[in-house]
Design an enzyme around this catalytic site. Structure first.
Site, PDB file in Angstrom:
ATOM      1  CG  HIS A  62      -0.342   0.165   2.439  1.00  0.00           C
ATOM      2  ND1 HIS A  62       0.209  -0.974   2.924  1.00  0.00           N
ATOM      3  CD2 HIS A  62       0.029   1.128   3.392  1.00  0.00           C
ATOM      4  CE1 HIS A  62       1.167  -0.705   4.505  1.00  0.00           C
ATOM      5  NE2 HIS A  62       1.256   0.005   4.413  1.00  0.00           N
ATOM      6  CG  HIS A 150       7.590   5.948   0.298  1.00  0.00           C
ATOM      7  ND1 HIS A 150       7.964   6.653   1.083  1.00  0.00           N
ATOM      8  CD2 HIS A 150       8.059   4.814   1.629  1.00  0.00           C
ATOM      9  CE1 HIS A 150       7.392   6.536   1.974  1.00  0.00           C
ATOM     10  NE2 HIS A 150       8.048   5.130   2.070  1.00  0.00           N
TER      11      HIS A 150
END
Length: 212
Positions: A62, A150
């Protein structure tokens, strides 16, 4: 580590409660492509006696929009409502291209290894900004640091092999692009114990679900 890639003071640290964060999950096809990248990185053995980095669970990849930490029970529903509102009000699903890789910190022995976003980071940053505002209304402090999206893949905690593994990841991802369709946003609980943390959804909503 905050989603901005820097340490910040959690005003609720040490309080009892479930360890929560808000994120957009990576779709299955993109997660499978990332899994292949990790398999490539791990295919080459480490030097004898070297300790490997701690890879995250690849079934829960995620993009974290906001780490909240231990959350008292009476704060969970207002927080979930804020996440649902942001998902509903968003313009709709959007596309990303994963590309490149790096570490936190960028110099010295890394603590975390990640894959970056080559295209579409602005849409994810917009969601993070809208979420920050919604969480303020739910009683959370604003986090003014720039959002640095990220995809965390591993935590190395300064082990010597971290630099080597990070170099392999960066080499593989240098010219590779992984498309991903972002279509959900949710509040998740990080459940630790018995290996890498598991990420259990508290609420997960389609992006752009506001009725006309």
């Amino acid at each position: 580590m905050s989603p901005r890639g820097e340490r910040w003071s959690d005003p609720f640290a040490g309080m009892p409660g479930r360890r929560l964060f808000v994120a957009v999950p990576l779709p299955d096809d993109a997660a499978e492509a990332v899994r292949s990248v990790v398999d490539e990185v791990r295919a080459e053995p480490l030097p004898a006696g070297a300790r490997d980095v701690r890879w995250v669970r690849l079934d829960g990849l995620h993009f974290t929009l906001r780490f909240l930490g231990p959350t008292p029970e009476d704060r969970i529903e207002p927080t979930a409502a804020a996440a649902r509102a942001v998902a509903a009000a968003a313009a709709g699903p959007f596309d990303l291209q994963l590309g490149g890789a790096g570490t936190f910190p960028p110099q010295g022995r890394p603590r975390a290894l990640w894959i970056g976003i080559a295209e579409g980071a602005d849409r994810l940053a917009r969601l993070a900004t809208e979420l920050d505002a919604a969480l303020v209304t739910a009683g959370w402090p604003s986090v003014p640091r720039p959002f640095r999206p990220h995809l965390t893949l591993a935590r190395s905690d300064g082990v010597a092999a971290g630099t080597l593994v990070a170099g392999r990841l960066a080499s593989i991802m240098a010219d590779r692009r992984i498309p991903a369709r972002v279509d959900r946003l949710g509040l998740f609980e990080s459940v630790t114990g018995g290996g890498p943390a598991r990420y259990v959804p508290v609420t997960s909503e389609p992006i752009g679900a506001m009725p006309e």
